[in-house]
Design a protein around this motif. Structure first.
Motif, short mmCIF file in Angstrom:
data_model
loop_
_atom_site.label_atom_id
_atom_site.label_comp_id
_atom_site.label_asym_id
_atom_site.label_seq_id
_atom_site.Cartn_x
_atom_site.Cartn_y
_atom_site.Cartn_z
N GLU A 162 -5.02 -3.97 2.76
CA GLU A 162 -4.06 -2.90 2.99
C GLU A 162 -3.21 -2.74 1.74
O GLU A 162 -2.94 -3.72 1.03
CB GLU A 162 -3.18 -3.24 4.20
CG GLU A 162 -3.97 -3.30 5.50
CD GLU A 162 -3.11 -3.79 6.66
OE1 GLU A 162 -2.02 -4.35 6.41
OE2 GLU A 162 -3.52 -3.60 7.81
N LYS A 208 0.16 -0.20 -0.15
CA LYS A 208 1.19 0.84 -0.12
C LYS A 208 1.61 1.09 -1.56
O LYS A 208 1.84 0.14 -2.31
CB LYS A 208 2.38 0.41 0.74
CG LYS A 208 3.45 1.48 0.88
CD LYS A 208 4.44 1.17 2.01
CE LYS A 208 5.21 -0.10 1.78
NZ LYS A 208 6.26 -0.32 2.81
N TRP A 231 1.46 2.09 4.77
CA TRP A 231 0.37 1.14 4.53
C TRP A 231 -0.96 1.82 4.85
O TRP A 231 -1.09 2.48 5.89
CB TRP A 231 0.52 -0.11 5.39
CG TRP A 231 1.59 -1.03 4.89
CD1 TRP A 231 2.86 -1.13 5.37
CD2 TRP A 231 1.48 -1.96 3.80
NE1 TRP A 231 3.58 -2.07 4.65
CE2 TRP A 231 2.75 -2.59 3.68
CE3 TRP A 231 0.47 -2.30 2.92
CZ2 TRP A 231 3.01 -3.56 2.72
CZ3 TRP A 231 0.73 -3.27 1.95
CH2 TRP A 231 1.98 -3.88 1.85
#
Length: 461
Positions: free
Chosen positions: A82, A84, A153
């Motif tokens: 993941e 971001k 995310w």
């Protein structure tokens, strides 16, 4: 009541089986959530640290691309993570990547899974960092481009199995690339260089939940609806801009002729499924279809060729070839990048200098060092660089030898080799000595064994 109990039991069993199926996927974490153990930073000086269970990369002015690289190398795998990212910052995840002293002073290079928060939205596209540029962008995949969530995310999935790399962004299929420039390398997290841009200084990208399957990954691979894009016998836009040209288009023999013919041989060679193949004829040197050469001569150049050998096979890539020098039996004369099965062919134990007839050697003259030929059945990538007398041989992305044409050391090697007679013959003809022509043809050798070629590319320097 019995029906209820049976239903409850069936439901419990289904849940257990479902849980077992998920648990059966052999995921391994490659980030412990606490520190950067198992990772090493290369190239730029952007800051990497661990905060709240995530790796945080912070951009820094006036430093090149930075990479946090896994200490372990991976070949076939399924990777999930993941991320971001700040909308102003570009980033990416390197896979099957490498860093060598001889390659642009340890420049990290290899496949990059793009992280692109810009309006272009190519996140999960595949870029070839520090090599060929874009291999699979998302210009024709609007669904994947829309799947990226700005400021949130996001999840990337990568399946790198054999010569195929597939990607997903938030479970939406994104890319499907067929290419085998590199089979193995590290995984790396990129913080892109920002130059002197104060507006981007201190912007961040974060990664978490980084896990991988390396045990029989094909078993857990997903189907994808995205069409495959192959880069065999094609030029990327970056290659075109850099001046590369195809010497083999994957379909015809245009640009080639027999070394002793005005046209292409009518037997002994074939074009088959995008491959240029010299066919088996018993191992004789230039006794079947014969060698083939380019119809153009080259001086300063960089040449790339993929080759695939069969067990016990012998062949070669020659350059600065003079097809008029040897009109009798055997191969045409020129410097040779040797192609050989080192394990099975007896030539591997011969040569003027020990080991100088093995794969990637300057045949009979200079031994290749620190080479890593791939196992039988896999493609190898040859590269020959020649400019102003300086020559380099590369194999699978690593430089294995270099020399200076016409130097005292080079001429000494020639005088001690089988090529001595050809230097003497050249001098009699008032021509440069062996290996010192200002330009010559490129040659692919017929040595009577089945060898296949593809991605034959050249650029003049």
């Amino acid at each position: 009541m019995k029906f209820y109990q049976k239903s409850l039991l069936s439901l419990s069993l289904a849940l257990i089986l479902s849980t077992s199926a998920v648990a059966a996927e052999p995921w391994m974490s490659i980030f412990n959530g606490k520190n950067l153990a198992g990772w090493e930073q290369k190239n730029g000086k952007a800051k990497y640290e661990v905060k709240d269970g995530a790796i945080v990369g912070t951009s820094t002015k006036n430093t090149p691309n930075s990479f946090l690289c896994s200490n372990r190398m991976y070949d076939d795998f399924i990777l999930e993570l993941e991320f971001k990212v700040d909308p102003k910052l570009n980033s990416g995840v390197q896979i099957r990547s490498n860093s060598f002293p001889e390659y642009n002073n340890n420049r990290v290079h290899g496949y990059q899974i793009e992280i692109d928060p810009s309006p272009r939205a190519y996140t999960a596209g595949i870029y070839d960092e520090a090599r060929r540029g874009w291999l699979y962008n998302l210009s024709d995949n609007e669904k994947a481009r829309k799947a990226f969530k700005q400021g949130e995310w996001n999840k990337i999935r990568v399946e790198a199995i054999g010569d195929t790399i597939k990607t997903w962004i938030n479970d939406v299929p994104a890319a499907n690339l067929v290419d085998d420039m590199t089979y193995s390398g590290f995984i790396a997290l990129q913080v892109h260089g920002i130059g002197n841009d104060s507006a981007k200084d201190g912007t961040q990208v974060c990664w978490r939940n980084i896990r991988i399957i390396t045990q029989d990954p094909a078993r857990y691979a997903r189907e994808t609806t995205i069409p495959a894009q192959s880069w065999y016998n094609k030029l990327t836009s970056d290659e075109k801009n850099q001046g590369w040209k195809l010497l083999f288009d994957g379909k015809t023999t245009n640009g080639w002729r027999g070394a002793r013919l005005d046209s292409f041989p009518d037997h002994g060679w074939k074009v088959d499924d995008g491959l240029l193949v010299v066919m088996e004829s018993g191992g004789g040197e230039s006794t079947a279809g014969g060698d083939i050469v380019t119809t153009q001569k080259y001086g300063n150049f960089e040449l790339k060729v993929d080759f695939l050998i069969t067990p016990g096979a012998n062949s070669g890539i020659k350059y600065y070839v003079d097809t008029t020098l040897n009109k009798s039996t055997g191969s045409s004369i020129g410097l040779e990048y040797q192609i050989l099965d080192d394990l099975l062919h007896p030539d591997a134990k011969l040569g003027n200098h020990e080991g100088s007839r093995k794969v990637a050697c300057l045949y009979d003259l200079i031994q290749a060092k620190d080479k890593s030929p791939r196992q039988m059945g896999q493609w190898n990538h040859a590269r020959i660089f020649s400019k102003n007398g300086h020559v380099e041989h590369w194999l699978n992305g690593r430089k294995v030898l270099e020399f200076e044409r016409g130097s005292k050391e080079f001429r000494k090697l020639v005088s001690e080799s089988k090529y001595k007679q050809w230097s003497e013959e050249s001098i009699k003809r008032n021509q440069p000595q062996f290996g010192e022509l200002p330009e010559g043809e490129i040659l692919l050798q017929d040595h009577g064994n089945t060898v296949s070629f593809r991605n034959v590319k050249i650029r003049e320097l």
